[in-house]
Design a protein around this motif. Structure first.
Motif, PDB file in Angstrom:
ATOM      1  N   TRP A 148      -7.126  10.941  69.989  1.00  0.00           N
ATOM      2  CA  TRP A 148      -6.458  11.634  68.883  1.00  0.00           C
ATOM      3  C   TRP A 148      -5.016  11.980  69.255  1.00  0.00           C
ATOM      4  CZ3 TRP A 148      -4.375  16.603  68.384  1.00  0.00           C
ATOM      5  CH2 TRP A 148      -4.043  16.990  67.073  1.00  0.00           C
ATOM      6  N   MET A 149      -4.822  12.500  70.468  1.00  0.00           N
ATOM      7  CA  MET A 149      -3.469  12.834  70.914  1.00  0.00           C
ATOM      8  C   MET A 149      -2.602  11.590  71.003  1.00  0.00           C
ATOM      9  SD  MET A 149      -4.226  15.688  73.885  1.00  0.00           S
ATOM     10  CE  MET A 149      -2.485  15.827  74.332  1.00  0.00           C
ATOM     11  N   LEU A 150      -3.149  10.535  71.579  1.00  0.00           N
ATOM     12  CA  LEU A 150      -2.382   9.295  71.741  1.00  0.00           C
ATOM     13  C   LEU A 150      -1.993   8.715  70.386  1.00  0.00           C
ATOM     14  CD1 LEU A 150      -1.273   7.216  73.739  1.00  0.00           C
ATOM     15  CD2 LEU A 150      -3.479   6.046  73.632  1.00  0.00           C
ATOM     16  N   ASN A 151      -2.901   8.817  69.417  1.00  0.00           N
ATOM     17  CA  ASN A 151      -2.609   8.305  68.081  1.00  0.00           C
ATOM     18  C   ASN A 151      -1.415   9.022  67.456  1.00  0.00           C
ATOM     19  OD1 ASN A 151      -3.652   8.819  64.847  1.00  0.00           O
ATOM     20  ND2 ASN A 151      -3.277   6.747  65.560  1.00  0.00           N
ATOM     21  N   HIS A 152      -1.395  10.350  67.532  1.00  0.00           N
ATOM     22  CA  HIS A 152      -0.281  11.102  66.945  1.00  0.00           C
ATOM     23  C   HIS A 152       1.021  10.879  67.729  1.00  0.00           C
ATOM     24  CE1 HIS A 152      -1.789  13.471  63.551  1.00  0.00           C
ATOM     25  NE2 HIS A 152      -2.965  13.416  64.157  1.00  0.00           N
ATOM     26  N   ILE A 153       0.923  10.795  69.039  1.00  0.00           N
ATOM     27  CA  ILE A 153       2.120  10.533  69.846  1.00  0.00           C
ATOM     28  C   ILE A 153       2.726   9.182  69.473  1.00  0.00           C
ATOM     29  CG2 ILE A 153       2.921  10.030  72.193  1.00  0.00           C
ATOM     30  CD1 ILE A 153       0.828  12.108  73.149  1.00  0.00           C
ATOM     31  N   MET A 154       1.857   8.175  69.334  1.00  0.00           N
ATOM     32  CA  MET A 154       2.314   6.841  68.966  1.00  0.00           C
ATOM     33  C   MET A 154       2.979   6.835  67.593  1.00  0.00           C
ATOM     34  SD  MET A 154      -0.142   3.605  69.858  1.00  0.00           S
ATOM     35  CE  MET A 154      -1.038   3.824  68.337  1.00  0.00           C
ATOM     36  N   CYS A 155       2.355   7.533  66.637  1.00  0.00           N
ATOM     37  CA  CYS A 155       2.897   7.567  65.273  1.00  0.00           C
ATOM     38  C   CYS A 155       4.239   8.299  65.236  1.00  0.00           C
ATOM     39  CB  CYS A 155       1.900   8.232  64.330  1.00  0.00           C
ATOM     40  SG  CYS A 155       0.430   7.229  63.993  1.00  0.00           S
ATOM     41  N   ILE A 156       4.352   9.390  65.984  1.00  0.00           N
ATOM     42  CA  ILE A 156       5.631  10.113  66.059  1.00  0.00           C
ATOM     43  C   ILE A 156       6.711   9.220  66.648  1.00  0.00           C
ATOM     44  CG2 ILE A 156       6.843  12.020  67.204  1.00  0.00           C
ATOM     45  CD1 ILE A 156       4.230  13.633  66.994  1.00  0.00           C
ATOM     46  N   TYR A 157       6.358   8.512  67.715  1.00  0.00           N
ATOM     47  CA  TYR A 157       7.334   7.639  68.381  1.00  0.00           C
ATOM     48  C   TYR A 157       7.812   6.539  67.437  1.00  0.00           C
ATOM     49  CZ  TYR A 157       9.415   4.531  71.847  1.00  0.00           C
ATOM     50  OH  TYR A 157      10.279   3.723  72.543  1.00  0.00           O
ATOM     51  N   LEU A 158       6.869   5.877  66.760  1.00  0.00           N
ATOM     52  CA  LEU A 158       7.239   4.784  65.855  1.00  0.00           C
ATOM     53  C   LEU A 158       8.083   5.285  64.686  1.00  0.00           C
ATOM     54  CD1 LEU A 158       3.896   2.762  65.760  1.00  0.00           C
ATOM     55  CD2 LEU A 158       6.025   2.106  66.873  1.00  0.00           C
ATOM     56  N   ALA A 159       7.664   6.419  64.104  1.00  0.00           N
ATOM     57  CA  ALA A 159       8.431   6.977  62.994  1.00  0.00           C
ATOM     58  C   ALA A 159       9.826   7.373  63.442  1.00  0.00           C
ATOM     59  CB  ALA A 159       7.700   8.183  62.408  1.00  0.00           C
ATOM     60  N   GLY A 160       9.919   7.997  64.612  1.00  0.00           N
ATOM     61  CA  GLY A 160      11.215   8.415  65.139  1.00  0.00           C
ATOM     62  C   GLY A 160      12.134   7.234  65.401  1.00  0.00           C
ATOM     63  N   ARG A 161      11.568   6.172  65.967  1.00  0.00           N
ATOM     64  CA  ARG A 161      12.364   4.979  66.249  1.00  0.00           C
ATOM     65  C   ARG A 161      12.907   4.355  64.966  1.00  0.00           C
ATOM     66  NH1 ARG A 161      14.962   4.100  70.900  1.00  0.00           N
ATOM     67  NH2 ARG A 161      13.603   4.309  72.707  1.00  0.00           N
ATOM     68  N   MET A 162      12.063   4.261  63.956  1.00  0.00           N
ATOM     69  CA  MET A 162      12.509   3.668  62.689  1.00  0.00           C
ATOM     70  C   MET A 162      13.582   4.517  62.021  1.00  0.00           C
ATOM     71  SD  MET A 162       9.088   1.988  60.946  1.00  0.00           S
ATOM     72  CE  MET A 162       7.899   3.237  61.379  1.00  0.00           C
ATOM     73  N   LEU A 163      13.371   5.839  62.046  1.00  0.00           N
ATOM     74  CA  LEU A 163      14.359   6.733  61.439  1.00  0.00           C
ATOM     75  C   LEU A 163      15.672   6.721  62.212  1.00  0.00           C
ATOM     76  CD1 LEU A 163      12.015   9.717  60.600  1.00  0.00           C
ATOM     77  CD2 LEU A 163      13.230   8.309  58.926  1.00  0.00           C
ATOM     78  N   ARG A 164      15.569   6.639  63.519  1.00  0.00           N
ATOM     79  CA  ARG A 164      16.791   6.585  64.337  1.00  0.00           C
ATOM     80  C   ARG A 164      17.582   5.318  64.048  1.00  0.00           C
ATOM     81  NH1 ARG A 164      17.026   6.064  70.931  1.00  0.00           N
ATOM     82  NH2 ARG A 164      19.144   6.833  71.242  1.00  0.00           N
ATOM     83  N   ALA A 165      16.865   4.201  63.920  1.00  0.00           N
ATOM     84  CA  ALA A 165      17.538   2.932  63.610  1.00  0.00           C
ATOM     85  C   ALA A 165      18.191   2.982  62.237  1.00  0.00           C
ATOM     86  CB  ALA A 165      16.539   1.781  63.677  1.00  0.00           C
ATOM     87  N   ALA A 166      17.588   3.724  61.306  1.00  0.00           N
ATOM     88  CA  ALA A 166      18.128   3.827  59.946  1.00  0.00           C
ATOM     89  C   ALA A 166      19.151   4.949  59.807  1.00  0.00           C
ATOM     90  CB  ALA A 166      16.981   4.059  58.960  1.00  0.00           C
ATOM     91  N   GLY A 167      19.348   5.728  60.875  1.00  0.00           N
ATOM     92  CA  GLY A 167      20.296   6.829  60.813  1.00  0.00           C
ATOM     93  C   GLY A 167      19.802   8.031  60.028  1.00  0.00           C
ATOM     94  N   ARG A 168      18.463   8.192  59.900  1.00  0.00           N
ATOM     95  CA  ARG A 168      17.892   9.273  59.099  1.00  0.00           C
ATOM     96  C   ARG A 168      17.207  10.343  59.936  1.00  0.00           C
ATOM     97  NH1 ARG A 168      18.748  10.426  53.801  1.00  0.00           N
ATOM     98  NH2 ARG A 168      17.249  12.013  54.437  1.00  0.00           N
ATOM     99  N   LEU A 169      17.118  10.169  61.230  1.00  0.00           N
ATOM    100  CA  LEU A 169      16.419  11.135  62.078  1.00  0.00           C
ATOM    101  C   LEU A 169      17.164  12.465  62.070  1.00  0.00           C
ATOM    102  CD1 LEU A 169      13.963  11.417  63.951  1.00  0.00           C
ATOM    103  CD2 LEU A 169      15.455  10.743  65.851  1.00  0.00           C
TER     104      LEU A 169
END
Length: 323
Positions: A182-203
Motif C-alpha cells: 500500500w505504501m509503495l503504491n502511493h509513493i509510486m503514484c506521487i512520484y509519477l504525478a509529480g514527474r508529469m506535473l514538473r515536466a508540464a510546469g504545473r507542480l
C-alpha cells in the motif's frame, strides 16, 4: 475555481476508470488499477489540495452510483482519502530561516504518515476478520486443503501435515506485505504525478531532493516497539508486525537515500546503484541492511559526513531529526 472543478471531475472519473479496469479480467488491467491514484495526485499537486479533495469526492460519488456503497467506501478509505490528505501535506509550507526562504513539508515525514495510516487499515482489517486472526488462519488452511484435494498432482503445496504451520506463517506475512504494498503504491503514484506535473510546469512545490529525505527519531522508536511486540498473539501481533513492516520500509527508503548520497562522486556510481536496486528487487534481506544504514545515518550523520569530505554540497544536507 471553475478550472479546478473541471480538473477535479476529470481526475475523479479517470481514477474510477483506472480502478475499475481490473473488472475486464485482462492481465494488463493491473497496471491502470495500481495507478488509479495518479489522477488524484495530479489534481492535488498541480491545482491545489482543495482540488484533490474535490477529485476524491467526485470519484467516490461516481463509483457509488455505478458500483455500490461497499466498493466506493473501500476506494475512499484506501485510495481517494489518502491521496487527498497526502496532497494537502505535500503542499504545506512555512517561512524559512530567512524571510525569502520557504520550507516545504518534508517527504520523510510523509512516509511516517503513510506508515501510521497503514496501521489504522490493519485495525480495520482485523475487525473485518471478526476480531480474530484465527479466521484468516483457517481461511488459508482451508484454501490449501481444497487445492490439494481438487488437484492431487499440484506442485508447490507443502505436505498436508504442514498446512497449519504455513497458514500461521502467512498470517504473519500478510499484514506486512499489505502495508508495504500500500505504501509503495502511493509513493509510486506521487512520484509519477509529480514527474508529469514538473515536466508540464504545473507542480505547485519545488521538486524535493530525494537523497536528502529524513524521518524523525520517533519513527525509529516506533519501529523498535513494533518489533518487540510483533510476535505477540492474535490482535497485537497482527497489528505490530504490520506496523514494524511500515516503519522498516521508511528506514529502507532512507537507506537508499544514503546510498545515493555517499556515491555522489564515485566514478562507478551508476553500477553501484543499479546493483543495489537489482539485489533489492530479487532478494528481501538487503532491505534490512538498507534499513540499518538509514537508522545509522539518523544517529551518526553519515550523509553529512560524506558531503563534508567531498566539499560543499549542491543541496543542503538533511536536517537533524532528533524531534
Amino acid at each position: 475555481m471553475q478550472q479546478q472543478l473541471i480538473v477535479a471531475i476529470i481526475a475523479g472519473l479517470v481514477s474510477v476508470l483506472c480502478y475499475g479496469s481490473v473488472l475486464t479480467g485482462s492481465t494488463l488491467a493491473i497496471v491502470p488499477f495500481y495507478l488509479a491514484a495518479v489522477p488524484l495526485y495530479i489534481a492535488g499537486l498541480g491545482w491545489g489540495w482543495v482540488t484533490a479533495f474535490a477529485a476524491a469526492a467526485a470519484s467516490v460519488i461516481v463509483l457509488a452510483f455505478f458500483g455500490g456503497t461497499v466498493p466506493s467506501l473501500a476506494f475512499l478509505a484506501v485510495l481517494a482519502a489518502p491521496a487527498a490528505w497526502f496532497s494537502y501535506l505535500l503542499l504545506l509550507a512555512r517561512p524559512g530561516a530567512n524571510q525569502t526562504d520557504i520550507e516545504w513539508y518534508p517527504p520523510g515525514r510523509l512516509l511516517v504518515w503513510m506508515a501510521g495510516i497503514a496501521c489504522l487499515y490493519l485495525v480495520a482489517a482485523y475487525v473485518a476478520l471478526g476480531g480474530s486472526a484465527q479466521t484468516l488462519h483457517l481461511g488459508i488452511r482451508n484454501a490449501m486443503t481444497a487445492a490439494a484435494q481438487n488437484n492431487p498432482g499440484m506442485t508447490g503445496l507443502p505436505p498436508p501435515e504442514e498446512f497449519d504451520a504455513y497458514a500461521a506463517l502467512f498470517v504473519r506475512l500478510i499484514p506486512m506485505a499489505g502495508v508495504i504494498s500500500w505504501m509503495l503504491n502511493h509513493i509510486m503514484c506521487i512520484y509519477l504525478a509529480g514527474r508529469m506535473l514538473r515536466a508540464a510546469g504545473r507542480l505547485r512545490r519545488p521538486w524535493p531532493v530525494l537523497r536528502a529525505i529524513a524521518a524523525p527519531r520517533m519513527a525509529i522508536a516506533a519501529l523498535c516497539l513494533a518489533l518487540l511486540g510483533g510476535w505477540l498473539s492474535d490482535f497485537a501481533g497482527f497489528l505490530l508486525l504490520g506496523a514494524a513492516a511500515g516503519f522498516l520500509f521508511v528506514q529502507t527508503l532512507i537507506g537508499l537515500a544514503v546510498m545515493h548520497t555517499v556515491t555522489l562522486t564515485s566514478s562507478v556510481r551508476p553500477v553501484i546503484l543499479t546493483a543495489v536496486y537489482l539485489v533489492l528487487a530479487l532478494l528481501s534481506w538487503p532491505a534490512l541492511v538498507l534499513a540499518l544504514l538509514g537508522i545509522a545515518d539518523n544517529f551518526f550523520g553519515l550523509r553529512a559526513k560524506a558531503l563534508a569530505r567531498k566539499g560543499p554540497p549542491s543541496s543542503p544536507p538533511p536536517p537533524a531529526t532528533g524531534g
